[in-house]
Scaffold this motif. Structure first.
Motif, PDB file in Angstrom:
ATOM      1  N   GLU A 109       0.811  -1.207   0.000  1.00  0.00           N
ATOM      2  CA  GLU A 109       0.000   0.000   0.000  1.00  0.00           C
ATOM      3  C   GLU A 109       0.856   1.274   0.000  1.00  0.00           C
ATOM      4  OE1 GLU A 109      -3.220  -0.806   2.663  1.00  0.00           O
ATOM      5  OE2 GLU A 109      -3.114   1.290   3.291  1.00  0.00           O
ATOM      6  N   VAL A 110       1.956   1.230   0.764  1.00  0.00           N
ATOM      7  CA  VAL A 110       2.870   2.379   0.842  1.00  0.00           C
ATOM      8  C   VAL A 110       3.703   2.431  -0.433  1.00  0.00           C
ATOM      9  CG1 VAL A 110       4.798   3.376   2.145  1.00  0.00           C
ATOM     10  CG2 VAL A 110       2.963   2.198   3.365  1.00  0.00           C
ATOM     11  N   ARG A 111       4.308   1.292  -0.769  1.00  0.00           N
ATOM     12  CA  ARG A 111       5.226   1.192  -1.922  1.00  0.00           C
ATOM     13  C   ARG A 111       4.572   1.642  -3.217  1.00  0.00           C
ATOM     14  NH1 ARG A 111       5.952  -4.247  -1.522  1.00  0.00           N
ATOM     15  NH2 ARG A 111       4.662  -4.692  -3.324  1.00  0.00           N
ATOM     16  N   GLU A 112       3.329   1.238  -3.412  1.00  0.00           N
ATOM     17  CA  GLU A 112       2.689   1.501  -4.707  1.00  0.00           C
ATOM     18  C   GLU A 112       1.927   2.817  -4.763  1.00  0.00           C
ATOM     19  OE1 GLU A 112       0.308  -1.846  -5.836  1.00  0.00           O
ATOM     20  OE2 GLU A 112       2.070  -3.145  -6.042  1.00  0.00           O
ATOM     21  N   HIS A 113       1.706   3.445  -3.616  1.00  0.00           N
ATOM     22  CA  HIS A 113       0.853   4.641  -3.645  1.00  0.00           C
ATOM     23  C   HIS A 113       1.521   5.918  -3.153  1.00  0.00           C
ATOM     24  CE1 HIS A 113      -2.792   2.571  -4.932  1.00  0.00           C
ATOM     25  NE2 HIS A 113      -2.299   1.549  -4.275  1.00  0.00           N
ATOM     26  N   GLU A 114       2.456   5.813  -2.213  1.00  0.00           N
ATOM     27  CA  GLU A 114       3.063   7.050  -1.693  1.00  0.00           C
ATOM     28  C   GLU A 114       4.284   7.403  -2.553  1.00  0.00           C
ATOM     29  OE1 GLU A 114       2.455   8.119   2.354  1.00  0.00           O
ATOM     30  OE2 GLU A 114       2.010   6.064   2.899  1.00  0.00           O
ATOM     31  N   PRO A 115       4.612   8.713  -2.680  1.00  0.00           N
ATOM     32  CA  PRO A 115       5.686   9.096  -3.602  1.00  0.00           C
ATOM     33  C   PRO A 115       7.063   8.580  -3.157  1.00  0.00           C
ATOM     34  CG  PRO A 115       4.771  11.027  -2.447  1.00  0.00           C
ATOM     35  CD  PRO A 115       3.963   9.852  -2.014  1.00  0.00           C
ATOM     36  N   ALA A 116       7.778   7.956  -4.080  1.00  0.00           N
ATOM     37  CA  ALA A 116       9.085   7.366  -3.760  1.00  0.00           C
ATOM     38  C   ALA A 116      10.039   8.426  -3.209  1.00  0.00           C
ATOM     39  CB  ALA A 116       9.668   6.715  -5.012  1.00  0.00           C
ATOM     40  N   VAL A 117       9.963   9.653  -3.745  1.00  0.00           N
ATOM     41  CA  VAL A 117      10.881  10.720  -3.306  1.00  0.00           C
ATOM     42  C   VAL A 117      10.656  11.069  -1.823  1.00  0.00           C
ATOM     43  CG1 VAL A 117       9.367  12.631  -4.059  1.00  0.00           C
ATOM     44  CG2 VAL A 117      11.840  12.979  -3.991  1.00  0.00           C
ATOM     45  N   ALA A 118       9.482  10.748  -1.313  1.00  0.00           N
ATOM     46  CA  ALA A 118       9.180  11.031   0.100  1.00  0.00           C
ATOM     47  C   ALA A 118       9.599   9.874   1.003  1.00  0.00           C
ATOM     48  CB  ALA A 118       7.690  11.297   0.267  1.00  0.00           C
ATOM     49  N   LEU A 119       9.914   8.728   0.406  1.00  0.00           N
ATOM     50  CA  LEU A 119      10.153   7.528   1.213  1.00  0.00           C
ATOM     51  C   LEU A 119      11.630   7.161   1.333  1.00  0.00           C
ATOM     52  CD1 LEU A 119       7.322   5.246  -0.280  1.00  0.00           C
ATOM     53  CD2 LEU A 119       7.292   6.401   1.935  1.00  0.00           C
ATOM     54  N   TYR A 120      12.305   7.054   0.173  1.00  0.00           N
ATOM     55  CA  TYR A 120      13.607   6.377   0.166  1.00  0.00           C
ATOM     56  C   TYR A 120      14.780   7.319   0.407  1.00  0.00           C
ATOM     57  CZ  TYR A 120      10.776   2.588  -1.564  1.00  0.00           C
ATOM     58  OH  TYR A 120       9.807   1.627  -1.673  1.00  0.00           O
ATOM     59  N   GLY A 121      15.687   6.855   1.269  1.00  0.00           N
ATOM     60  CA  GLY A 121      16.866   7.651   1.619  1.00  0.00           C
ATOM     61  C   GLY A 121      18.154   6.950   1.237  1.00  0.00           C
ATOM     62  N   GLY A 122      18.178   6.336   0.049  1.00  0.00           N
ATOM     63  CA  GLY A 122      19.402   5.684  -0.437  1.00  0.00           C
ATOM     64  C   GLY A 122      19.572   4.293   0.145  1.00  0.00           C
TER      65      GLY A 122
END
Ligand SMILES: C[S@@+](CC[C@H](N)C(=O)[O-])C[C@H]1O[C@@H](n2cnc3c(N)ncnc32)[C@H](O)[C@@H]1O
Length: 274
Positions: free
Chosen positions: A193-206
């Motif tokens: 639900e998070v992976r497919e819907h929330e913006p990747a730029v807001a989630l991943y830190g390398g």
């Protein structure tokens, strides 16, 4: 069919699809379909479900069962007692982030910067809770549009700036810098639900989740006046590494949430670092 029966049917569909909090979700989606709040729904559960309401409700239930977060269906999320508009262009503000606000409110500040503002949840809340000049940045123009809309709707004075971290801003002009940076390691598997819907730029830190902290801490050192404070939300298992990145800062404190998980780190810029 009356609203009570529609609720029960929706709840059953959500339960069968193993959606969390099926009853509450059915209530929120039906209230949204009807264009009222949940309190109205409870007071009118004998009312007939109109055809248009049924069409909307059916569509929302389908979206939820397909994995769309409820907040993106109803386009709202409560944060620190206020309603924020959210779309898939912004991270859904989390209750954990309210700790950042609580810690910020412990000491008065006059000039505040929120780096990576997303929906504007932190910046707008601080602008409304403190008498301070608040600025907020984001690398996503789409997110900034939502943040500006939230500030307007909630009557908060915030200046929004589109940039990488805080690149165009002058040195030593803030006494508080806050941030909830993207901190999920790229290899972590997030719920679908998070992976497919929330913006990747807001989630991943390398690769290790620390990329943004590594750049943000020196940037905060440049932006803060001596004695100014930096408050950041912590990623899962990142407390020790972020604490190390803050070496030389004073009053480094880690706050845990109600579940005992380290959630927020704060530090003061000493004169020697300045
Ligand atoms: C975890 S979200 C936090 C959003 C909001 N502050 C909250 O707490 O709900 C991180 C935000 O940082 C923004 N961001 C990511 N990289 C950035 C960068 N290099 N410069 C500025 N903002 C960035 C993302 O677009 C996203 O809105």
């Amino acid at each position: 069919m009356d609203l009570r029966t529609a609720l029960l049917q929706g709840q059953k569909l959500l339960e069968d699809a193993k959606i969390d909090a099926p009853r509450l979700t059915a209530e929120v989606l039906l209230a949204h379909a009807v264009g009222r709040d949940r309190a109205w729904l409870f007071a009118h559960c004998d009312e007939e479900l109109r055809e248009l309401w049924w069409i909307h409700y059916g569509r929302y239930l389908h979206q939820r069962i397909e994995g769309t977060p409820t907040q993106y269906i109803v386009n709202r999320q409560e944060f620190f007692g206020r309603d924020f508009r959210v779309t898939p262009d912004v991270l859904i503000p989390r209750p954990e982030t309210e700790h950042v606000i609580e810690i910020a409110l412990r000491r008065p500040a006059q000039s505040i910067l929120d780096i990576g503002t997303g929906s504007g949840a932190i910046a707008v809340t601080l602008a409304l809770e403190m008498k301070a000049r608040v600025r907020a940045t984001d690398i996503s123009i789409k997110a900034l549009r939502i943040a500006a809309e939230n500030a307007r709707r909630l009557c908060a004075q915030v200046e929004f700036i589109a940039c990488d971290l805080a690149s165009p801003l002058d040195d030593a002009i803030f006494d508080l810098v806050v941030s909830n940076p993207p901190y999920v390691p790229e290899t972590d598997s997030l719920p679908r639900e998070v992976r497919e819907h929330e913006p990747a730029v807001a989630l991943y830190g390398g690769a290790d989740g620390l990329d943004v902290y590594r750049r943000l801490i020196p940037e905060a050192r440049r932006l803060l006046q001596p004695g100014g404070r930096l408050i950041m939300e912590l990623g899962y298992r990142s407390a020790e590494a972020v604490q190390t990145l803050l070496s030389g800062w004073a009053e480094v404190e880690i706050e845990t949430d109600l579940a005992g998980i380290p959630r927020v780190i704060s530090a003061v810029l000493t004169r020697s670092l300045y």
